[in-house]
Motif scaffolding. Sequence first.
Motif, short mmCIF file in Angstrom:
data_model
loop_
_atom_site.label_atom_id
_atom_site.label_comp_id
_atom_site.label_asym_id
_atom_site.label_seq_id
_atom_site.Cartn_x
_atom_site.Cartn_y
_atom_site.Cartn_z
N ILE A 153 0.84 -1.20 0.00
CA ILE A 153 0.00 0.00 0.00
C ILE A 153 0.87 1.25 0.00
CG2 ILE A 153 -1.67 1.33 1.34
CD1 ILE A 153 -2.98 -1.21 2.18
N LEU A 154 1.96 1.23 0.75
CA LEU A 154 2.87 2.38 0.75
C LEU A 154 3.48 2.59 -0.63
CD1 LEU A 154 4.71 1.91 4.17
CD2 LEU A 154 2.89 3.52 3.61
N VAL A 155 3.83 1.50 -1.31
CA VAL A 155 4.38 1.61 -2.66
C VAL A 155 3.33 2.19 -3.61
CG1 VAL A 155 5.25 0.31 -4.65
CG2 VAL A 155 6.07 -0.23 -2.35
N THR A 156 2.07 1.81 -3.42
CA THR A 156 0.98 2.37 -4.23
C THR A 156 0.88 3.87 -4.02
OG1 THR A 156 -0.24 0.29 -4.13
CG2 THR A 156 -1.48 2.26 -4.73
N ILE A 157 1.02 4.32 -2.77
CA ILE A 157 0.99 5.76 -2.48
C ILE A 157 2.17 6.47 -3.16
CG2 ILE A 157 1.17 7.49 -0.65
CD1 ILE A 157 -0.26 5.53 1.20
N LEU A 158 3.35 5.87 -3.06
CA LEU A 158 4.54 6.47 -3.68
C LEU A 158 4.40 6.55 -5.20
CD1 LEU A 158 7.41 4.79 -1.62
CD2 LEU A 158 6.50 7.10 -1.40
N HIS A 159 3.66 5.59 -5.75
CA HIS A 159 3.44 5.56 -7.19
C HIS A 159 2.74 6.84 -7.67
CE1 HIS A 159 2.36 3.87 -11.13
NE2 HIS A 159 1.14 4.32 -10.92
N LEU A 160 1.99 7.50 -6.78
CA LEU A 160 1.25 8.71 -7.14
C LEU A 160 2.12 9.96 -7.14
CD1 LEU A 160 -1.97 8.01 -5.02
CD2 LEU A 160 -1.59 7.51 -7.45
N LEU A 204 13.09 9.02 5.41
CA LEU A 204 12.16 8.99 6.53
C LEU A 204 12.61 8.04 7.63
CD1 LEU A 204 8.67 9.15 4.79
CD2 LEU A 204 9.65 10.83 6.33
N SER A 205 12.99 6.82 7.24
CA SER A 205 13.43 5.83 8.22
C SER A 205 14.08 4.68 7.46
CB SER A 205 12.25 5.30 9.05
OG SER A 205 11.39 4.52 8.25
N SER A 206 14.64 3.73 8.19
CA SER A 206 15.28 2.59 7.54
C SER A 206 14.29 1.78 6.71
CB SER A 206 15.94 1.70 8.59
OG SER A 206 14.97 1.24 9.53
N ARG A 207 13.03 1.74 7.16
CA ARG A 207 12.03 0.98 6.40
C ARG A 207 11.73 1.63 5.06
NH1 ARG A 207 5.58 0.40 7.49
NH2 ARG A 207 5.17 -1.16 5.88
N TRP A 208 11.81 2.96 5.00
CA TRP A 208 11.46 3.68 3.77
C TRP A 208 12.60 3.74 2.77
CZ3 TRP A 208 6.77 6.18 2.54
CH2 TRP A 208 5.80 6.13 3.53
N ILE A 209 13.78 3.31 3.13
CA ILE A 209 14.94 3.44 2.24
C ILE A 209 14.70 2.77 0.90
CG2 ILE A 209 17.35 2.77 1.91
CD1 ILE A 209 17.80 3.19 4.86
N TYR A 210 14.08 1.59 0.93
CA TYR A 210 13.97 0.79 -0.29
C TYR A 210 12.56 0.79 -0.89
CZ TYR A 210 18.39 -0.96 1.53
OH TYR A 210 19.66 -1.05 2.00
N LEU A 211 11.59 1.37 -0.21
CA LEU A 211 10.22 1.29 -0.70
C LEU A 211 10.05 1.92 -2.09
CD1 LEU A 211 8.02 2.01 2.46
CD2 LEU A 211 8.23 -0.14 1.20
N TRP A 212 10.60 3.11 -2.28
CA TRP A 212 10.41 3.80 -3.55
C TRP A 212 11.03 3.04 -4.71
CZ3 TRP A 212 14.03 5.69 -7.00
CH2 TRP A 212 15.37 5.66 -6.57
N LYS A 213 11.99 2.17 -4.42
CA LYS A 213 12.65 1.42 -5.48
C LYS A 213 11.78 0.31 -6.06
CE LYS A 213 17.18 2.36 -3.43
NZ LYS A 213 18.43 1.80 -2.88
N ASN A 214 10.58 0.13 -5.49
CA ASN A 214 9.67 -0.90 -5.96
C ASN A 214 8.48 -0.34 -6.74
OD1 ASN A 214 10.57 -3.63 -4.62
ND2 ASN A 214 10.75 -2.08 -3.01
N ILE A 215 8.48 0.97 -7.00
CA ILE A 215 7.37 1.53 -7.77
C ILE A 215 7.45 1.05 -9.22
CG2 ILE A 215 7.08 3.55 -6.29
CD1 ILE A 215 8.66 5.17 -8.26
N SER A 216 6.28 0.87 -9.82
CA SER A 216 6.24 0.29 -11.17
C SER A 216 6.11 1.34 -12.26
CB SER A 216 5.07 -0.69 -11.27
OG SER A 216 3.84 -0.04 -11.00
N SER A 217 5.97 2.61 -11.87
CA SER A 217 5.86 3.68 -12.85
C SER A 217 7.13 4.53 -12.82
CB SER A 217 4.64 4.55 -12.57
OG SER A 217 4.57 5.62 -13.48
N LEU A 218 7.89 4.53 -13.89
CA LEU A 218 9.14 5.28 -13.98
C LEU A 218 8.98 6.37 -15.04
CD1 LEU A 218 11.72 2.34 -13.82
CD2 LEU A 218 10.93 3.82 -11.96
#
Length: 469
Positions: free
Chosen positions: A56-63, A75-89
């Motif tokens: 769900i966080l990745v979906t938010i980042l996708h926007l 933001l934190s250690s958990r957020w370091i890699y989340l944006w790297k999983n978005i499917s829209s480049l």
Amino acid sequence: MIYIPPSNTDHDLHSSIKYLSGAKGWGPWGEGFRLLSAKRCKPGNNDRISELPDDILVTILHLLPLKEAARTSVLSSRWIYLWKNISSLDFDAESALVKIADDRKLSNEEGCKYVKWVNCVLQSHKASTVKEFRVCFDLGRKYKYAITQWLEFAFARNVERLELDFSPRTYRVGTVDYACFVFPNKFLKRPSQSSSINFRSLKELCFKCVTVSGEAIEFFLRKCPLLEKLVVQNASQISNLEVCGSSLALKHLKLKSCYDLKSVKVSAPNLASLSILDAEGLLLENVPALVKVSVTSIIDQYSVKNLLPTLSCCIFQLEILSLNLDDHGKKIFLPMFPQLPKLKKLVIKFWAKGEQSLMGLTSLIRAFPNLQEFVLKLRVWDHLRSNEEVKNSIKCPHEHLKVVKFCGYYGRSSDAELVGYILDNCMALEKLVIDPRYPFFFRRTPSDTELVEEQLKAQVPQHIEFVIL
């Protein structure tokens, strides 16, 4: 839609979302971020947004824009890699393109920065699939190795929407064929069993300022069973093109500024919209779903006559028609169009000279009895205004026309004459939009707006929405 029940800690959630949305004053290095970070350090503080699952966080980042999504990694250690999983480049760099438009000398420097940015993102990207891959920058053959690697990346991840837009924002020395990136032939060869290249997921394909052959376009039509949208713009080396196949999923086809294109054959049962430079050399067959046609080349009364037979197989099913007309400063005389009962929107780009009357265009409006929207995009060769008296003598009621947009209104007596005709004859008119700014390079002055109000405001009935842009 994501639903999060309200609680006493909603302020923390709203603060986090405000951060993610890029609101003013917020961001990794802004005051908003420092306040949020300090608050999260307080004992017992409940960070609701970080409780959401990763997907769900990745979906938010996708926007978010790509650069904004990457900034959340602090933001934190958990957020370091989340944006790297978005499917829209979407590698949008409008600010850099504006710089280049102002100073062409920055082209090489900004181009190198852009390529480095794209390479950096792709090296760290972790998602196994890519829904959208968009590159938009003034890049030519100089960067062909990097661009080829980007294509390999996208195709290997089953890209669904691919756009290569290398359009220059300013004039670039050299011919289009010399300057543009050439689509590599290696992608058109039969891949080996070990190859990761896959075109079968592709749904949308857009080439702008890319040298690509007709054979390459036809290759994608054969190899991409899901392809619904195809755009080719400012491309050389395309002379003959066939877009044919009973199993084609193609719904939207746009061929713009392909000046070497001599003939196009289209037979596509699902095609809904077609935009093409010139109707000459166009052959349409088996297009039962075609409802929108745009001819972008400048045509006169003689070429309009040739257009009608070309559209004969679909003309009575059209709902939207766009034409680019020029009668070389003469009195407008258009051939009689057959009545098109399904046509709902008509867009006319017209080139006028001096005080040339526009009343000849009303014959087109009268040909379409169920027309609901009329858009005129006017360009005038020489901007002259006269004090000639406006005469509205034609009476022909239009019962369905609801919206009229006049782009390029300059205040000529012929401009006011056409608007007067619209007001006198369009009984169902709900909205009149006047845009003196068109074309974009013509700068509007306060006096232009004042002139529009002086000429038209008193004429427009109160029940009609009157908008001056």
